[in-house]
Each structure stands twice: as structure tokens, then as C-alpha cells.
Write a protein that holds these residues in place. Structure first.
Motif, PDB file in Angstrom:
ATOM      1  N   ALA A  38     -23.535  13.528   1.499  1.00 32.68           N
ATOM      2  CA  ALA A  38     -24.659  13.617   0.538  1.00 32.68           C
ATOM      3  C   ALA A  38     -25.693  12.339   1.000  1.00 32.68           C
ATOM      4  N   ASP A  39     -25.454  11.631   1.749  1.00 33.39           N
ATOM      5  CA  ASP A  39     -26.277  10.546   2.226  1.00 33.39           C
ATOM      6  C   ASP A  39     -26.318   9.487   0.845  1.00 33.39           C
ATOM      7  N   ILE A  40     -25.374   9.629   0.132  1.00 34.52           N
ATOM      8  CA  ILE A  40     -25.354   8.441  -0.927  1.00 34.52           C
ATOM      9  C   ILE A  40     -24.673   7.205  -0.318  1.00 34.52           C
ATOM     10  N   PRO A  41     -25.344   6.085  -0.495  1.00 35.22           N
ATOM     11  CA  PRO A  41     -24.646   4.783   0.014  1.00 35.22           C
ATOM     12  C   PRO A  41     -23.513   4.551  -0.861  1.00 35.22           C
ATOM     13  N   VAL A  42     -22.168   4.265  -0.403  1.00 40.55           N
ATOM     14  CA  VAL A  42     -20.714   4.081  -0.992  1.00 40.55           C
ATOM     15  C   VAL A  42     -20.039   3.328  -0.155  1.00 40.55           C
ATOM     16  N   ILE A  43     -19.158   2.452  -0.770  1.00 41.06           N
ATOM     17  CA  ILE A  43     -17.979   1.781   0.137  1.00 41.06           C
ATOM     18  C   ILE A  43     -16.802   2.363  -0.520  1.00 41.06           C
ATOM     19  N   LEU A  44     -15.625   2.376   0.422  1.00 42.30           N
ATOM     20  CA  LEU A  44     -14.239   2.714  -0.147  1.00 42.30           C
ATOM     21  C   LEU A  44     -13.631   1.597  -0.178  1.00 42.30           C
ATOM     22  N   THR A  45     -12.927   0.935  -1.323  1.00 44.37           N
ATOM     23  CA  THR A  45     -12.223  -0.379  -0.884  1.00 44.37           C
ATOM     24  C   THR A  45     -10.730   0.055  -1.815  1.00 44.37           C
ATOM     25  N   ALA A  46     -10.113  -1.204  -2.263  1.00 46.51           N
ATOM     26  CA  ALA A  46      -8.617  -0.746  -2.720  1.00 46.51           C
ATOM     27  C   ALA A  46      -8.099  -2.418  -3.041  1.00 46.51           C
ATOM     28  N   GLU A  47      -7.360  -2.167  -3.905  1.00 45.82           N
ATOM     29  CA  GLU A  47      -6.482  -3.374  -4.541  1.00 45.82           C
ATOM     30  C   GLU A  47      -4.889  -2.927  -4.177  1.00 45.82           C
ATOM     31  N   PRO A  48      -4.097  -4.123  -3.742  1.00 44.33           N
ATOM     32  CA  PRO A  48      -4.811  -5.469  -3.241  1.00 44.33           C
ATOM     33  C   PRO A  48      -5.557  -5.405  -2.131  1.00 44.33           C
ATOM     34  N   SER A  49      -6.642  -6.225  -2.209  1.00 43.53           N
ATOM     35  CA  SER A  49      -7.848  -6.112  -1.318  1.00 43.53           C
ATOM     36  C   SER A  49      -7.409  -6.586   0.087  1.00 43.53           C
ATOM     37  N   GLU A  50      -8.305  -6.662   0.892  1.00 46.59           N
ATOM     38  CA  GLU A  50      -8.394  -7.057   2.213  1.00 46.59           C
ATOM     39  C   GLU A  50      -8.582  -8.549   2.470  1.00 46.59           C
ATOM     40  N   GLY A  51      -8.673  -9.195   1.213  1.00 47.78           N
ATOM     41  CA  GLY A  51      -9.116 -10.726   1.150  1.00 47.78           C
ATOM     42  C   GLY A  51      -7.963 -11.252   1.535  1.00 47.78           C
ATOM     43  N   PRO A  52      -7.573 -12.595   1.427  1.00 50.47           N
ATOM     44  CA  PRO A  52      -6.541 -13.536   1.800  1.00 50.47           C
ATOM     45  C   PRO A  52      -5.459 -13.309   0.935  1.00 50.47           C
ATOM     46  N   ILE A  53      -5.652 -13.087  -0.533  1.00 52.83           N
ATOM     47  CA  ILE A  53      -4.475 -13.101  -1.440  1.00 52.83           C
ATOM     48  C   ILE A  53      -4.135 -11.468  -1.257  1.00 52.83           C
ATOM     49  N   GLY A  54      -4.938 -10.944  -1.214  1.00 51.46           N
ATOM     50  CA  GLY A  54      -4.573  -9.468  -1.093  1.00 51.46           C
ATOM     51  C   GLY A  54      -3.585  -9.064   0.205  1.00 51.46           C
ATOM     52  N   CYS A  55      -3.996  -9.874   1.232  1.00 54.13           N
ATOM     53  CA  CYS A  55      -3.194  -9.775   2.506  1.00 54.13           C
ATOM     54  C   CYS A  55      -1.745 -10.393   2.276  1.00 54.13           C
ATOM     55  N   LEU A  56      -1.875 -11.597   1.517  1.00 55.75           N
ATOM     56  CA  LEU A  56      -0.536 -12.315   1.256  1.00 55.75           C
ATOM     57  C   LEU A  56       0.256 -11.195   0.508  1.00 55.75           C
ATOM     58  N   ILE A  57      -0.196 -10.822  -0.445  1.00 54.04           N
ATOM     59  CA  ILE A  57       0.584  -9.701  -1.495  1.00 54.04           C
ATOM     60  C   ILE A  57       1.209  -8.415  -0.515  1.00 54.04           C
ATOM     61  N   ARG A  58       0.535  -8.034   0.529  1.00 53.19           N
ATOM     62  CA  ARG A  58       0.936  -6.977   1.265  1.00 53.19           C
ATOM     63  C   ARG A  58       1.853  -7.192   2.159  1.00 53.19           C
ATOM     64  N   THR A  59       2.143  -8.801   2.485  1.00 51.99           N
ATOM     65  CA  THR A  59       3.317  -9.021   3.473  1.00 51.99           C
ATOM     66  C   THR A  59       4.502  -9.301   2.652  1.00 51.99           C
ATOM     67  N   LEU A  60       4.323  -9.310   1.243  1.00 53.89           N
ATOM     68  CA  LEU A  60       5.591  -9.954   0.561  1.00 53.89           C
ATOM     69  C   LEU A  60       6.656  -8.998   0.782  1.00 53.89           C
ATOM     70  N   ARG A  61       7.951  -9.502   0.970  1.00 51.84           N
ATOM     71  CA  ARG A  61       8.995  -8.633   1.257  1.00 51.84           C
ATOM     72  C   ARG A  61      10.063  -8.797   0.100  1.00 51.84           C
ATOM     73  N   THR A  62       9.873  -9.616  -0.682  1.00 53.23           N
ATOM     74  CA  THR A  62      10.811 -10.120  -1.960  1.00 53.23           C
ATOM     75  C   THR A  62       9.774 -10.060  -3.024  1.00 53.23           C
ATOM     76  N   ARG A  63      10.142  -9.623  -4.287  1.00 48.87           N
ATOM     77  CA  ARG A  63       8.964  -9.549  -5.313  1.00 48.87           C
ATOM     78  C   ARG A  63       9.208 -10.857  -5.965  1.00 48.87           C
ATOM     79  N   PRO A  64       7.646 -11.264  -6.438  1.00 46.22           N
ATOM     80  CA  PRO A  64       7.709 -12.562  -7.037  1.00 46.22           C
ATOM     81  C   PRO A  64       8.009 -12.028  -8.467  1.00 46.22           C
ATOM     82  N   SER A  65       8.150 -13.277  -9.278  1.00 45.66           N
ATOM     83  CA  SER A  65       8.381 -13.255 -10.722  1.00 45.66           C
ATOM     84  C   SER A  65       7.528 -12.574 -11.462  1.00 45.66           C
ATOM     85  N   PRO A  66       7.416 -11.708 -12.521  1.00 45.87           N
ATOM     86  CA  PRO A  66       6.503 -11.114 -13.220  1.00 45.87           C
ATOM     87  C   PRO A  66       5.136 -11.908 -13.408  1.00 45.87           C
ATOM     88  N   GLU A  67       5.343 -13.282 -13.685  1.00 47.46           N
ATOM     89  CA  GLU A  67       3.986 -13.889 -13.963  1.00 47.46           C
ATOM     90  C   GLU A  67       3.501 -14.490 -12.475  1.00 47.46           C
TER      91      GLU A  67
END
Ligand SMILES: Nc1ncnc2c1ncn2[C@@H]1O[C@H](COP(=O)(O)OP(=O)(O)OP(=O)(O)O)[C@@H](O)[C@H]1O
Ligand SMILES: Cc1cn([C@H]2C[C@H](O)[C@@H](COP(=O)(O)O)O2)c(=O)[nH]c1=O
Length: 207
Positions: A38-67
Motif C-alpha cells: 500500500a506504499d506505506i513507509p514501514v519497518i519490521l523489527t524484533a526483540e532481541p534486537s540486532e544491536g550488540p546486546i540483542g546479538c549477545l542474547i541470541r548467542t547464549l547457550r546457557t540461561r543467565p539468572s532471571p535478574e
């Protein structure tokens, strides 16, 4: 009024939430494609994001503490908002986001942190979406979809008992901008329900 023309005047921030396998990514992509058509300007994004912390989260193989997990997702969200979401909205571009604040409320809440505390903390900095589509589905159905769609073993977040707790917290959400959707329907039926809801919401918001 041509469809979605409202978004040219005021970009919308639309979020998809739900347990793993509920169909969030599928629906987010379908909606983004429809707005592009419909020619509406839009971006599709997600969390964890593609930023440095989001990338770190996605590489985790053991779960951190809840906090530790809560802090990681909070920092990623602050980065995501400042780097991606806020600039897009400021420039008249609508944002579709696959997971956001309520994922922290539900997933870190399922690990024992008070969901209200998580929500209150996020409300001190996070932009509020115009609408959040909460895709609701039974855990067994969600896991069977994940099995079909995924070859590698479940990620650490997908343990059944954990997802049961996550789903219960999601179901307790009652914010006015949350629209609960029956995600057991076909992708096309869900997409149609979402479009119908948005058209009505746009009409009401411009009335
Ligand atoms: N309405 C639906 N009916 C049946 N299968 C679906 C439906 N929506 C998506 N699927 C399938 O279920 C699997 C998970 O879909 P999708 O990745 O969109 O879910 P998700 O909520 O983003 O999952 P995750 O949070 O794990 O990334 C995929 O194989 C997808 O093709
Ligand atoms: C934003 C956010 C995400 N999570 C968890 C929930 C999911 O299991 C994973 C992301 O997986 P996806 O397949 O990319 O959706 O991260 C979380 O625990 N807390 C959060 O705030």
C-alpha cells in the motif's frame, strides 16, 4: 478513504506478542508486506534486537539468572528504542515489532520476577505501542509447530513448563491497547482479522 492512508499522517507502532510458536513472525511479516504493497513507509523489527546486546542474547547457550536476563533485555530495549524505533516514528515510518515489553513481563515474570515490577520499570522509558496483537495459542499446539518448523533442539526458552507460566502471564494482560487474537486459526484468517481491526482502529483514531 484509501486503505491505511491514515498511516501517512501519523505512523503507528504495532507490536506482536505471544509464546514461542504462536505465529508472531509470520503475522508481522504478512502485515509489513501488506503495508509495503500500500506504499506505506514501514519497518519490521524484533526483540532481541540486532544491536550488540540483542546479538549477545541470541548467542547464549546457557540461561543467565532471571535478574541478569531482565537487565539484558532491558538494556537491549533501550538501545532498540533509541537506535531503531524512535527514529523511524519521528521520520514518519510505522514500526512493526516482533516482541517488546510484554515479552519481558511474561518470560522474566515466569522465572519469578514480579511481572508488575517489570512492567513499571519498562514504562519509565519504553514508548507505548498504538496496538499490541497478543497471539494466543495452547502450549502443546505451539510446541508442535516449533517441532515441525525447526530441526535443531528447542532453545532454552521453550521448555514446556516454562511456556505454560509464560502463557498464563500473557493471558492476564488487560491493557487497553492489547488486542487478543485466536492464533489457532490459519495464517490467512489471522491476517484478515488483524487488518480488519487496524482499519477500524485507524478510523476511530481519526474520527
Ligand atoms: N496460523 C498458523 N497455523 C499453523 N502454523 C503456523 C501458523 N502461523 C505460523 N505457523 C508455523 O508455525 C511455526 C512458527 O511460526 P512463527 O515463527 O511465525 O512463530 P513465532 O511466534 O514467531 O515463534 P518464535 O517466537 O519461536 O520465533 C512456523 O513453522 C510457521 O510456519
Ligand atoms: C524480547 C524478549 C524475549 N525473550 C525471549 C522469548 C523468546 O523465547 C526469545 C526470543 O526468541 P524468538 O524466537 O526470536 O522470539 O527471547 C525474553 O525472555 N524476554 C524478552 O524481553
Amino acid at each position: 478513504m484509501p486503505r491505511f492512508m491514515h498511516l501517512r499522517k501519523k505512523p503507528w507502532f504495532i507490536v506482536f506478542e505471544g509464546i514461542d510458536g504462536s505465529g508472531k513472525s509470520t503475522q508481522a511479516r504478512l502485515l509489513a508486506d501488506k503495508l509495503h504493497q500500500a506504499d506505506i513507509p514501514v519497518i519490521l523489527t524484533a526483540e532481541p534486537s540486532e544491536g550488540p546486546i540483542g546479538c549477545l542474547i541470541r548467542t547464549l547457550r546457557t540461561r543467565p539468572s532471571p535478574e541478569e536476563e531482565r537487565q539484558l533485555f532491558t538494556q537491549d530495549r533501550k538501545d532498540h528504542i533509541s537506535r531503531v524505533i524512535a527514529p523511524a516514528l519521528k521520520n514518519g515510518i510505522s514500526v512493526i515489532c516482533d516482541r517488546y515489553v510484554y515479552s519481558s513481563v511474561a518470560y522474566q515474570g515466569a522465572r519469578g520476577i514480579d511481572p508488575r515490577q517489570i512492567l513499571e520499570e519498562n514504562r519509565t522509558f519504553a514508548l507505548e505501542p498504538d496496538v499490541t496483537f497478543l497471539l494466543r495459542i495452547g502450549v502443546d499446539e505451539a510446541l508442535s509447530r516449533i517441532c515441525e518448523g525447526r530441526k535443531e533442539a528447542f532453545t532454552i526458552f521453550e521448555a514446556k513448563a516454562n511456556l505454560e507460566r509464560v502463557a498464563a502471564i500473557y493471558d492476564a494482560l488487560d491493557d487497553s491497547h492489547v488486542k487478543k487474537i485466536d492464533a489457532s486459526m490459519s495464517p490467512e484468517e489471522i491476517h484478515r482479522e488483524i487488518l480488519d481491526y487496524l482499519r477500524l482502529a485507524f478510523t476511530n483514531s481519526s474520527a
